[in-house]
Motif scaffolding. Structure first.
Motif, short mmCIF file in Angstrom:
data_model
loop_
_atom_site.label_atom_id
_atom_site.label_comp_id
_atom_site.label_asym_id
_atom_site.label_seq_id
_atom_site.Cartn_x
_atom_site.Cartn_y
_atom_site.Cartn_z
N LYS A 60 11.81 9.46 -8.80
CA LYS A 60 11.17 8.15 -8.65
C LYS A 60 10.62 8.01 -7.24
O LYS A 60 11.28 8.42 -6.28
CB LYS A 60 12.17 7.02 -8.89
CG LYS A 60 12.59 6.86 -10.31
CD LYS A 60 13.49 5.64 -10.43
CE LYS A 60 13.92 5.40 -11.85
NZ LYS A 60 14.73 4.18 -11.95
N PRO A 61 9.45 7.42 -7.10
CA PRO A 61 8.98 7.10 -5.75
C PRO A 61 9.85 5.99 -5.17
O PRO A 61 10.57 5.32 -5.90
CB PRO A 61 7.54 6.63 -5.97
CG PRO A 61 7.49 6.21 -7.40
CD PRO A 61 8.53 7.00 -8.13
N GLY A 62 9.79 5.80 -3.87
CA GLY A 62 10.66 4.82 -3.25
C GLY A 62 9.98 4.00 -2.18
O GLY A 62 8.78 4.15 -1.92
N GLU A 63 10.76 3.13 -1.57
CA GLU A 63 10.31 2.27 -0.47
C GLU A 63 11.33 2.33 0.65
O GLU A 63 12.53 2.32 0.40
CB GLU A 63 10.19 0.81 -0.92
CG GLU A 63 9.10 0.55 -1.90
CD GLU A 63 8.96 -0.95 -2.20
OE1 GLU A 63 9.69 -1.78 -1.62
OE2 GLU A 63 8.09 -1.27 -3.02
N HIS A 113 7.12 11.94 1.75
CA HIS A 113 5.89 12.58 1.28
C HIS A 113 4.87 11.52 0.85
O HIS A 113 5.22 10.60 0.11
CB HIS A 113 6.18 13.52 0.11
CG HIS A 113 7.15 14.60 0.46
ND1 HIS A 113 6.82 15.67 1.24
CD2 HIS A 113 8.46 14.75 0.15
CE1 HIS A 113 7.87 16.45 1.38
NE2 HIS A 113 8.89 15.90 0.74
N ASN A 114 3.64 11.67 1.31
CA ASN A 114 2.55 10.75 0.96
C ASN A 114 2.94 9.29 1.16
O ASN A 114 2.77 8.45 0.28
CB ASN A 114 2.07 10.99 -0.47
CG ASN A 114 1.34 12.29 -0.62
OD1 ASN A 114 0.65 12.74 0.30
ND2 ASN A 114 1.47 12.92 -1.76
N ALA A 115 3.45 8.99 2.33
CA ALA A 115 3.90 7.63 2.65
C ALA A 115 2.72 6.78 3.12
O ALA A 115 1.81 7.28 3.79
CB ALA A 115 4.97 7.68 3.73
N TRP A 116 2.74 5.50 2.76
CA TRP A 116 1.72 4.56 3.25
C TRP A 116 2.32 3.16 3.24
O TRP A 116 3.25 2.87 2.51
CB TRP A 116 0.43 4.64 2.44
CG TRP A 116 0.56 4.43 0.97
CD1 TRP A 116 0.86 5.37 0.02
CD2 TRP A 116 0.39 3.20 0.25
NE1 TRP A 116 0.90 4.81 -1.23
CE2 TRP A 116 0.60 3.48 -1.12
CE3 TRP A 116 0.08 1.90 0.63
CZ2 TRP A 116 0.51 2.50 -2.10
CZ3 TRP A 116 0.00 0.92 -0.35
CH2 TRP A 116 0.20 1.23 -1.70
N PRO A 117 1.81 2.29 4.13
CA PRO A 117 2.38 0.95 4.28
C PRO A 117 1.99 0.02 3.14
O PRO A 117 0.82 -0.15 2.83
CB PRO A 117 1.84 0.45 5.61
CG PRO A 117 0.68 1.30 5.91
CD PRO A 117 0.79 2.55 5.14
N LYS A 118 2.99 -0.58 2.54
CA LYS A 118 2.79 -1.57 1.47
C LYS A 118 2.60 -2.95 2.06
O LYS A 118 1.77 -3.73 1.60
CB LYS A 118 4.00 -1.55 0.55
CG LYS A 118 4.06 -2.65 -0.46
CD LYS A 118 5.37 -2.57 -1.22
CE LYS A 118 5.67 -3.88 -1.90
NZ LYS A 118 6.96 -3.84 -2.59
N VAL A 140 5.85 2.75 1.22
CA VAL A 140 6.11 3.38 -0.08
C VAL A 140 5.88 4.88 0.09
O VAL A 140 5.07 5.30 0.92
CB VAL A 140 5.24 2.79 -1.19
CG1 VAL A 140 5.60 1.35 -1.45
CG2 VAL A 140 3.77 2.92 -0.89
N HIS A 141 6.60 5.65 -0.69
CA HIS A 141 6.43 7.10 -0.61
C HIS A 141 6.56 7.72 -1.98
O HIS A 141 7.10 7.11 -2.91
CB HIS A 141 7.44 7.72 0.36
CG HIS A 141 8.86 7.50 0.00
ND1 HIS A 141 9.52 8.27 -0.94
CD2 HIS A 141 9.75 6.57 0.40
CE1 HIS A 141 10.76 7.84 -1.05
NE2 HIS A 141 10.93 6.81 -0.27
N GLU A 142 6.05 8.94 -2.11
CA GLU A 142 6.09 9.64 -3.40
C GLU A 142 7.26 10.61 -3.49
O GLU A 142 7.39 11.31 -4.48
CB GLU A 142 4.76 10.36 -3.62
CG GLU A 142 3.62 9.38 -3.76
CD GLU A 142 2.27 10.04 -3.86
OE1 GLU A 142 2.19 11.29 -3.86
OE2 GLU A 142 1.26 9.30 -3.90
N GLY A 143 8.08 10.64 -2.48
CA GLY A 143 9.25 11.50 -2.52
C GLY A 143 9.91 11.53 -1.16
O GLY A 143 9.25 11.41 -0.13
N MET A 144 11.23 11.68 -1.17
CA MET A 144 11.99 11.79 0.06
C MET A 144 12.97 12.94 -0.09
O MET A 144 13.52 13.14 -1.18
CB MET A 144 12.76 10.50 0.34
CG MET A 144 13.50 10.53 1.65
SD MET A 144 14.54 9.10 1.89
CE MET A 144 16.02 9.64 1.07
#
Length: 147
Positions: A60-63, A113-118, A140-144
């Motif tokens: 799951k992606p996360g925050e 991975h592929n993090a960006w500010p929500k 938010v990110h697509e993987g940690m």
């Protein structure tokens, strides 16, 4: 000097590294969580009994939420603007949350991975208040993964 193998760390010193730039003035990090879906598979055993088997699903992606005292550093604002205006090529970044020991040596990294500010939130402005004004960045990110 790194921590002895059996000692645990005190989570008081940490930072954010994005594009090789480390921001150490962060006062709180929350949401460091690796999670994945669970697949529920109902089935019968060889002797005919009903059972439910749990299987690992997709990650799951996360925050992650970062808080720091408001400064004249514009890095959070610039990054949030890139995402807000749809410049996702500039907004999506690889980075890491870094935990330091008592001597300032990095002892653990959590790669994003592929993090960006929500969202970017500035604390409450109140006349006569003497508390530190905080800014909170939700990423938010697509993987940690621990590194």
């Amino acid at each position: 000097m790194a921590l002895p193998e059996m000692d645990t760390s005190v989570g008081h010193s940490f930072g954010l590294e994005i594009d090789g730039i480390v921001i150490k003035q962060i006062s709180e990090v929350s949401g460091l969580k690796m999670e994945q879906d669970v697949i529920d598979l109902p089935q019968n055993t060889a002797d005919g009994k009903f059972m439910r088997k749990k299987l690992p699903g997709r990650p799951k992606p996360g925050e992650v939420t970062l808080s720091r005292g408001l400064t004249n550093d514009q890095s959070f604002e610039k990054w949030a603007k890139d995402a807000q205006f749809g410049k996702m090529k500039d907004a999506r970044k690889g980075g890491a949350i870094i935990v330091y020991d008592f001597e300032g040596v990095a002892i653990k990294r959590y790669k994003l991975h592929n993090a960006w500010p929500k969202s970017l939130e500035i604390g409450t402005l109140k006349a006569g208040d003497a508390t530190v004004l905080m800014e909170k960045l939700v990423i938010v990110h697509e993987g940690m993964e621990p590194a």
